[in-house]
Design a protein around this motif. Structure first.
Motif, PDB file in Angstrom:
ATOM      1  N   ILE A 489      22.804   5.032   6.434  1.00  0.00           N
ATOM      2  CA  ILE A 489      22.335   5.327   5.076  1.00  0.00           C
ATOM      3  C   ILE A 489      20.992   6.052   5.123  1.00  0.00           C
ATOM      4  N   TRP A 490      20.078   5.560   5.973  1.00  0.00           N
ATOM      5  CA  TRP A 490      18.739   6.157   6.073  1.00  0.00           C
ATOM      6  C   TRP A 490      18.108   5.730   7.391  1.00  0.00           C
ATOM      7  N   SER A 491      17.721   6.701   8.193  1.00  0.00           N
ATOM      8  CA  SER A 491      17.107   6.388   9.486  1.00  0.00           C
ATOM      9  C   SER A 491      15.683   6.909   9.572  1.00  0.00           C
ATOM     10  N   GLY A 492      15.173   7.480   8.467  1.00  0.00           N
ATOM     11  CA  GLY A 492      13.819   8.029   8.474  1.00  0.00           C
ATOM     12  C   GLY A 492      12.805   6.998   8.021  1.00  0.00           C
ATOM     13  N   GLY A 496      11.703   8.647   1.021  1.00  0.00           N
ATOM     14  CA  GLY A 496      13.027   9.263   0.976  1.00  0.00           C
ATOM     15  C   GLY A 496      14.167   8.281   0.996  1.00  0.00           C
ATOM     16  N   VAL A 497      13.907   7.016   1.295  1.00  0.00           N
ATOM     17  CA  VAL A 497      14.974   6.034   1.391  1.00  0.00           C
ATOM     18  C   VAL A 497      15.707   5.871   0.058  1.00  0.00           C
ATOM     19  N   VAL A 498      14.983   5.924  -1.059  1.00  0.00           N
ATOM     20  CA  VAL A 498      15.619   5.731  -2.366  1.00  0.00           C
ATOM     21  C   VAL A 498      16.582   6.868  -2.678  1.00  0.00           C
ATOM     22  N   ASP A 499      16.152   8.095  -2.412  1.00  0.00           N
ATOM     23  CA  ASP A 499      17.029   9.244  -2.655  1.00  0.00           C
ATOM     24  C   ASP A 499      18.240   9.213  -1.722  1.00  0.00           C
ATOM     25  N   ALA A 500      18.021   8.782  -0.483  1.00  0.00           N
ATOM     26  CA  ALA A 500      19.138   8.698   0.465  1.00  0.00           C
ATOM     27  C   ALA A 500      20.161   7.674   0.003  1.00  0.00           C
ATOM     28  N   GLN A 530      12.060  -3.497   7.139  1.00  0.00           N
ATOM     29  CA  GLN A 530      12.256  -4.478   6.079  1.00  0.00           C
ATOM     30  C   GLN A 530      12.297  -3.808   4.711  1.00  0.00           C
ATOM     31  N   ALA A 531      11.462  -2.790   4.536  1.00  0.00           N
ATOM     32  CA  ALA A 531      11.451  -2.056   3.266  1.00  0.00           C
ATOM     33  C   ALA A 531      12.794  -1.363   3.043  1.00  0.00           C
TER      34      ALA A 531
END
Length: 548
Positions: A489-492, A496-500, A530-531
């Motif tokens: 889902i998100w590895s960065g 940007g996690v929310v948009d991903a 954790q976030a």
């Protein structure tokens, strides 16, 4: 945090705010997301883009032919479930041993014999039951034949049996495997006949005990007139040697033998399985249907618990159902004739088509959808896959007002969350237990109507909080037997996690309000992993993900 999260959910009131700006014409990506949420149990990582690129209608047509879809990955997981190595005879033996064990304890004066216990046989039975529910969830999560698994669940509810009722503890697994699953995408008439002959259904609705007025079992059957399925199975122990006592025992057994008509199956066949409560039948029709199904029974567990027609118990008199005369002198064949008549009755076609439109289109099924489904039913003689094709290719399925309009059931929520996380569940019961805690313990709906489909049955403030907590537990990896892949889902790092999450999990449907709530919550967490887990869990527990 839990208080703030609950307030966020309740304030959102499950309203799909993103629909306010939804355009009438869906983009290929929107169409793929919608189809994956309705035809399937939701997208796995990367699946929205794959379906959109290949063509959503092409993907739907592939789902309508599940036998052509390679499902080797699921097959490998299924081999880990010992339950699938048991046939009905094996499961019957487990039940027989449990009943015998309880009887022996009762004879020894144990007052707790009828309660749950920790004997090896009882533990074995509970493990198999837990495995059975987990197998259903695992199939829904991992199968490439998504529509097929959705339809298995749909028909399991439509033709509901209760796992917790006596012999259905061993009959239900066979019912799902060999009655529901083989017929889930075939002809409705074949499915209806298969359920009518299923020992699980015969036991659940008591038809196995129904006999014509005045019927008596042949002399050779009298000593086993009340099989171990019943409440008093002690008959299989040797009779007392005293002739007077033997005569008394025979009289007692004959007194316990089934003697009368049981209308339970007949009533549910007409009201729930086919015509519907407004289908135009009368109480006299119910009685006539019950007479037609006298003699449809079950072999003893020691003999495998299969379907068995008892000619001696059948009422051979003339009957009339819905104005159709069933002449006297017939046997089991008149039950088959009746089932075929009911399967293609206009009331049945309309009612079951409406239920399918309710499942796949809207809680209030549009008339146009129902009409299209009924037309396909008439044209194909009740071919389920062609009825579904008519629904999926119809305008109501794609109408903007119906996109995202349905609330997920607990099973749909848990499975879709696991799929979104790329989960690979093992044979442990964690996911099926989560479904049960959210209000839908599989195969344990006691009433014959099955679990409800409409939103009102699943929406309340307690359910919202429970779903949020379940989503957070899944995303944070707190279920050790359900490994998830958050990197998909998100590895960065960073915002940007929310948009991903919005693009990968929610197909771009996340509202600005949900985005702001998630960003505020994760801003208080210093650890980026954790976030990320918190953000994903909040999104899965949020209002947009609850809808399909």
């Amino acid at each position: 945090m839990k208080i703030r999260v609950a307030a966020f959910l309740i304030a959102s009131a499950w309203i799909p705010t993103w629909l306010a700006g939804q355009q009438a014409a869906l983009t290929p990506r929107d169409s793929a997301f919608h189809a994956l949420n309705r035809v399937a149990y939701g997208p796995r990582p990367g699946e929205i883009a794959r379906v959109a690129a290949g063509g959503v209608l092409r993907w739907i047509d592939q789902q309508l032919a599940p036998e052509k879809i390679d499902d080797a990955a699921l097959a490998a997981h299924e081999r880990a479930f010992p339950l699938l190595g048991y046939d009905r005879g094996d499961l019957a033996q487990v039940y027989f041993e449990l009943q015998r064990e309880r009887q022996q304890r009762q004879r020894a004066g144990d007052t707790t014999a009828d309660k749950a216990d920790d004997t090896p046989v009882a533990q074995r039975g509970r493990r198999l039951a837990a495995q059975f529910a987990q197998l259903a969830v695992t199939r829904a999560v991992l199968s490439e034949r998504q529509l097929y698994e959705v339809m298995v669940d749909f028909w399991t509810n439509h033709f509901n049996v209760f796992l917790g009722k006596g012999a259905d503890r061993f009959l239900t697994p066979d019912y799902i495997e060999h009655t529901i699953r083989p017929h889930a995408m075939g002809k409705f008439a074949d499915l209806l006949i298969a359920t009518a002959q299923s020992p699980a259904m015969l036991f659940y609705l008591d038809n196995w005990e129904s006999v014509g007025p005045g019927a008596e079992p042949p002399a050779g059957m009298r000593l086993r007139a009340r099989p171990i399925f019943g409440r008093r199975p002690g008959f299989f122990f040797p009779p007392p040697p005293d002739p007077a006592m033997m005569d008394s025992a025979r009289e007692s057994r004959l007194a316990r033998a089934p003697k009368g008509l049981n209308e339970n199956y007949a009533r549910e066949l007409l009201e729930l399985h086919t015509l519907g409560v407004d289908g135009g039948y009368t109480q006299q029709d119910v009685i006539a249907v019950a007479r037609i199904f006298t003699g449809w029974s079950i072999r003893r567990p020691q003999q495998g618990g299969d379907f068995e027609f008892h000619d001696w118990a059948h009422d051979r008199g003339e009957k009339q159902v819905l104005g159709v005369v069933f002449e006297s002198g017939h046997g089991m064949d008149e039950g088959i004739r009746l089932l075929k008549l009911l399967a293609n009755h206009p009331a049945t076609m309309h009612r079951v088509s409406a239920q399918l439109c309710q499942r796949f289109v809207s809680d209030e099924p549009p008339d146009g959808c129902v009409d299209d489904a009924v037309a396909a039913w008439k044209r194909t003689g009740g071919d389920i896959r062609e009825i579904l094709r008519a629904i999926f290719h119809g305008p109501d399925f794609w109408a903007a007002a119906n996109v995202g309009s349905k609330v997920k059931t607990p099973l749909e929520f848990v499975v879709s969350a696991a799929r979104a996380l790329g989960a690979q569940p093992d044979t442990g019961p964690r996911l099926s237990q989560m479904v049960a805690r959210l209000g839908e313990p599989l195969y344990l709906h006691a009433a014959p109507d099955g679990y409800p489909e409409k939103e009102a049955a699943w929406v309340n403030s307690g359910a919202l909080l429970d779903r949020m907590n379940a989503a957070l537990a899944l995303a944070s990896g707190k279920l050790p037997d359900v490994p998830v892949t958050l990197d998909s889902i998100w590895s960065g790092s960073g915002d940007g996690v929310v948009d991903a999450i919005n693009e990968t999990v929610l197909g771009g449907s996340m509202s600005e309000n949900t985005k702001q709530v998630i960003r505020r919550q994760i801003s208080e967490v210093s650890d980026p992993l954790q976030a990320r887990a918190l953000a994903i869990g909040l999104a899965l527990g949020g209002p947009e993900f609850q809808r399909q």
